[in-house]
Design a protein around this motif. Structure first.
Motif, mmCIF file in Angstrom:
data_model
loop_
_atom_site.group_PDB
_atom_site.id
_atom_site.type_symbol
_atom_site.label_atom_id
_atom_site.label_comp_id
_atom_site.label_asym_id
_atom_site.label_seq_id
_atom_site.Cartn_x
_atom_site.Cartn_y
_atom_site.Cartn_z
ATOM 1 N N GLY A 1 -3.395 5.514 -10.091
ATOM 2 C CA GLY A 1 -4.287 4.391 -9.852
ATOM 3 C C GLY A 1 -4.647 4.283 -8.389
ATOM 4 N N VAL A 2 -5.769 3.631 -8.119
ATOM 5 C CA VAL A 2 -6.210 3.357 -6.756
ATOM 6 C C VAL A 2 -6.433 1.853 -6.651
ATOM 7 N N ARG A 3 -5.890 1.257 -5.611
ATOM 8 C CA ARG A 3 -5.989 -0.192 -5.454
ATOM 9 C C ARG A 3 -7.273 -0.586 -4.742
ATOM 10 N N LEU A 4 -7.944 -1.580 -5.302
ATOM 11 C CA LEU A 4 -9.113 -2.190 -4.675
ATOM 12 C C LEU A 4 -8.973 -3.689 -4.825
ATOM 13 N N GLY A 5 -8.733 -4.384 -3.715
ATOM 14 C CA GLY A 5 -8.499 -5.815 -3.774
ATOM 15 C C GLY A 5 -7.277 -6.120 -4.617
ATOM 16 N N PHE B 1 -7.479 -4.631 1.409
ATOM 17 C CA PHE B 1 -7.444 -3.571 0.399
ATOM 18 C C PHE B 1 -8.848 -3.329 -0.143
ATOM 19 N N GLY B 2 -9.828 -3.363 0.749
ATOM 20 C CA GLY B 2 -11.210 -3.083 0.395
ATOM 21 C C GLY B 2 -11.470 -1.593 0.285
ATOM 22 N N PRO B 3 -12.734 -1.205 0.121
ATOM 23 C CA PRO B 3 -13.059 0.213 -0.071
ATOM 24 C C PRO B 3 -12.796 1.096 1.137
ATOM 25 N N HIS B 4 -12.488 0.519 2.290
ATOM 26 C CA HIS B 4 -12.107 1.309 3.463
ATOM 27 C C HIS B 4 -10.661 1.777 3.382
ATOM 28 N N PRO C 1 -15.116 -1.236 -16.270
ATOM 29 C CA PRO C 1 -14.154 -1.445 -17.360
ATOM 30 C C PRO C 1 -12.826 -0.710 -17.166
ATOM 31 N N LEU C 2 -12.766 0.187 -16.201
ATOM 32 C CA LEU C 2 -11.560 0.974 -15.985
ATOM 33 C C LEU C 2 -10.622 0.357 -14.954
ATOM 34 N N PHE C 3 -10.955 -0.843 -14.482
ATOM 35 C CA PHE C 3 -10.083 -1.588 -13.585
ATOM 36 C C PHE C 3 -9.132 -2.473 -14.391
ATOM 37 N N HIS C 4 -7.928 -2.680 -13.828
ATOM 38 C CA HIS C 4 -6.949 -3.600 -14.420
ATOM 39 C C HIS C 4 -6.491 -4.575 -13.331
ATOM 40 N N PRO C 5 -6.310 -5.854 -13.668
ATOM 41 C CA PRO C 5 -5.748 -6.786 -12.677
ATOM 42 C C PRO C 5 -4.379 -6.300 -12.210
ATOM 43 N N LEU C 6 -4.165 -6.331 -10.931
ATOM 44 C CA LEU C 6 -2.898 -5.858 -10.359
ATOM 45 C C LEU C 6 -1.717 -6.622 -10.955
ATOM 46 N N SER C 7 -1.912 -7.902 -11.222
ATOM 47 C CA SER C 7 -0.823 -8.738 -11.734
ATOM 48 C C SER C 7 -0.401 -8.371 -13.149
ATOM 49 N N GLU C 8 -1.211 -7.557 -13.850
ATOM 50 C CA GLU C 8 -0.924 -7.259 -15.254
ATOM 51 C C GLU C 8 -0.392 -5.848 -15.482
ATOM 52 N N VAL C 9 -0.363 -5.006 -14.452
ATOM 53 C CA VAL C 9 0.096 -3.627 -14.626
ATOM 54 C C VAL C 9 1.541 -3.494 -14.178
ATOM 55 N N THR C 10 2.171 -2.411 -14.588
ATOM 56 C CA THR C 10 3.514 -2.057 -14.126
ATOM 57 C C THR C 10 3.393 -0.918 -13.129
ATOM 58 N N LEU C 11 3.920 -1.115 -11.928
ATOM 59 C CA LEU C 11 3.862 -0.093 -10.891
ATOM 60 C C LEU C 11 5.137 0.749 -10.898
ATOM 61 N N HIS C 12 4.988 2.032 -10.623
ATOM 62 C CA HIS C 12 6.102 2.966 -10.664
ATOM 63 C C HIS C 12 6.252 3.679 -9.319
ATOM 64 N N LEU C 13 7.372 4.401 -9.175
ATOM 65 C CA LEU C 13 7.526 5.270 -8.005
ATOM 66 C C LEU C 13 6.357 6.241 -8.012
ATOM 67 N N PRO C 14 5.540 6.267 -6.948
ATOM 68 C CA PRO C 14 4.264 6.983 -7.054
ATOM 69 C C PRO C 14 4.351 8.505 -7.016
ATOM 70 N N PHE D 1 -15.555 -5.024 -8.203
ATOM 71 C CA PHE D 1 -16.572 -4.541 -7.276
ATOM 72 C C PHE D 1 -16.897 -5.582 -6.196
ATOM 73 N N ASP D 2 -16.550 -6.811 -6.451
ATOM 74 C CA ASP D 2 -16.930 -7.895 -5.549
ATOM 75 C C ASP D 2 -15.791 -8.302 -4.634
ATOM 76 N N VAL D 3 -15.093 -7.333 -4.074
ATOM 77 C CA VAL D 3 -14.009 -7.609 -3.132
ATOM 78 C C VAL D 3 -14.588 -8.314 -1.907
ATOM 79 N N PRO D 4 -13.988 -9.420 -1.482
ATOM 80 C CA PRO D 4 -14.528 -10.135 -0.315
ATOM 81 C C PRO D 4 -14.556 -9.241 0.919
#
Length: 404
Positions: A33-37, A12-15, A96-109, A4-7
């Motif tokens: 998934g939706v990316r935020l920061g 990749f902020g809420p806009h 609690p439903l957020f995951h660090p981007l570095s820890e997830v596996t991304l797929h063909l969307p 929630f505390d994206v600079p």
């Protein structure tokens, strides 16, 4: 940093809030998934927790159901997600439903239906014409200013960013060779492009007019149309690209919705030829996008192509693609064609950057005319957003591995 505390000013902020498909750490299940920061929100879990009527669209292993839902649903879902990640009252439920981007596996969307690639940059087309038709009175072909030229590609070899690209093999024949030979491509290239993702299908026999572009197209992403120039040169006369293109096309893991790019809309370059009515966009909203792209090889930036210079817009390409009655399907993907600007630093392919191999690029790890095994190519981009903030586009990266 908590999601929630994206600079302020984060691209990749809420806009922004691009959509993708990911697997959480330790799981093989896929979900939207939706990316935020530098975090990814499990959109389906958030929708369920907050009682969203769109939970059934988001708790899926692909974006296709959301794509097919249409423009009203796209806007409603975007407004809801914006509230989920910005309104303090939702924080306890959503965080609690957020995951660090570095820890997830991304797929063909999304599941790619059909794939079409265009040739919409006048700078690129003129450069290619000067290289291969030096004696022609005009570097452009006679039809280029009258219609968006394109070809149908292979949807089954569209891959997500991060997927290795195997050097393709095929026939090639240099002008001085007595006969063709077979083997791995020795002139493997990139094409820095933008891909547009179709959501709402159309009926066969009914063209899609310019004004219906945003009713059918959900969003865009960066796209690398890998090209084997030696295979392509031998096979594409008199027909269009085939094996020189069909081995791989890389796309971003993140699809940026068109609604996030309203501040980046610009008028296309001035048209020099009168257009037929179905392509005449003089009375339409500005059809170009001011996307600032960057191409790097092994971490070294070699080009910065400006998408705002593209002669043909995505709306014109869609209109032309369907004017004969061809129908759209959910998940159709069409590429802009190589993005190139007027200066050498703005060329979106090695073919142009090295002038067909004549002028090698000087990189920190050696000279390049075309790609070598082990090279890593990355496309990135940003666009102007609201109040001066940037809208980041998900990058596309691919590493060349030897021919099998």
């Amino acid at each position: 940093m908590p999601p929630f505390d994206v600079p302020e000013g984060d691209p990749f902020g809420p806009h922004n809030l691009p959509y993708g498909v990911f697997s959480p750490p330790g799981s093989s299940e896929r979900t939207v998934g939706v990316r935020l920061g530098d975090h990814v929100l499990d959109a389906g879990a958030a929708a369920h927790a907050l009682g969203s009527p769109y939970a059934s669209l988001l708790a899926r292993p692909t974006l296709n159901p959301l794509l097919a839902a249409g423009r009203t649903a796209w806007s409603d879902v975007r407004r809801a997600i914006t509230a989920w990640v910005t309104v303090p009252a939702h924080r306890e439920t959503v965080e609690p439903l957020f995951h660090p981007l570095s820890e997830v596996t991304l797929h063909l969307p999304f599941e790619v239906a059909d794939y079409v690639d265009f040739y919409a940059s006048e700078n690129h087309a003129r450069n290619v014409g000067r290289m291969f038709r030096p004696d022609a009175p005009d570097s452009l072909t006679p039809n280029w200013k009258h219609l968006p030229i394109g070809y149908h590609g292979r949807s089954g070899t569209v891959v997500v960013s991060g997927t290795d690209v195997v050097r393709p093999a095929g026939q090639r024949k240099a002008p001085t060779d007595p006969a063709p030979v077979f083997g791995p491509s020795v002139r493997l290239d990139i094409e820095a492009e933008v891909g547009f993702v179709v959501g709402v299908p159309s009926e066969m026999g009914r063209p899609v007019p310019l004004g219906a572009f945003r009713d059918h197209v959900f969003g865009l992403c960066l796209l690398n149309d890998w090209s084997a120039r030696d295979i392509q040169a031998w096979e594409y006369v008199p027909l269009g690209p085939f094996l020189g293109k069909s081995f791989a096309t890389s796309v971003s893991a993140w699809i940026t919705p068109l609604d996030a790019l309203d501040a980046a809309r610009v008028a296309p370059p001035e048209r020099t030829h009168e257009l037929l009515p179905y392509l005449d966009d003089s009375d339409e909203e500005p059809g170009g996008y001011d996307l600032r792209m960057s191409v790097s090889i092994n971490g070294h930036v070699v080009a910065e192509p400006p998408f705002s210079t593209m002669y043909w817009t995505a709306a014109q390409q869609l209109a032309h693609m369907t004017v004969n009655g061809a129908s759209l399907r959910t998940g159709d993907l069409y590429g802009s064609g190589t993005v190139s600007g007027p200066t050498e630093r703005e060329r979106g392919s090695l073919l142009e950057l090295t002038w067909n191999g004549r002028d090698p690029l000087e990189l920190p790890d050696g000279k390049r005319t075309f790609l070598e095994d082990g090279d890593v190519v990355t496309l990135s981009a940003w666009a102007p957003g609201p109040d001066g903030v940037r809208v980041g586009l998900g990058e596309v990266t691919g590493r060349i591995v030897p021919a099998s």
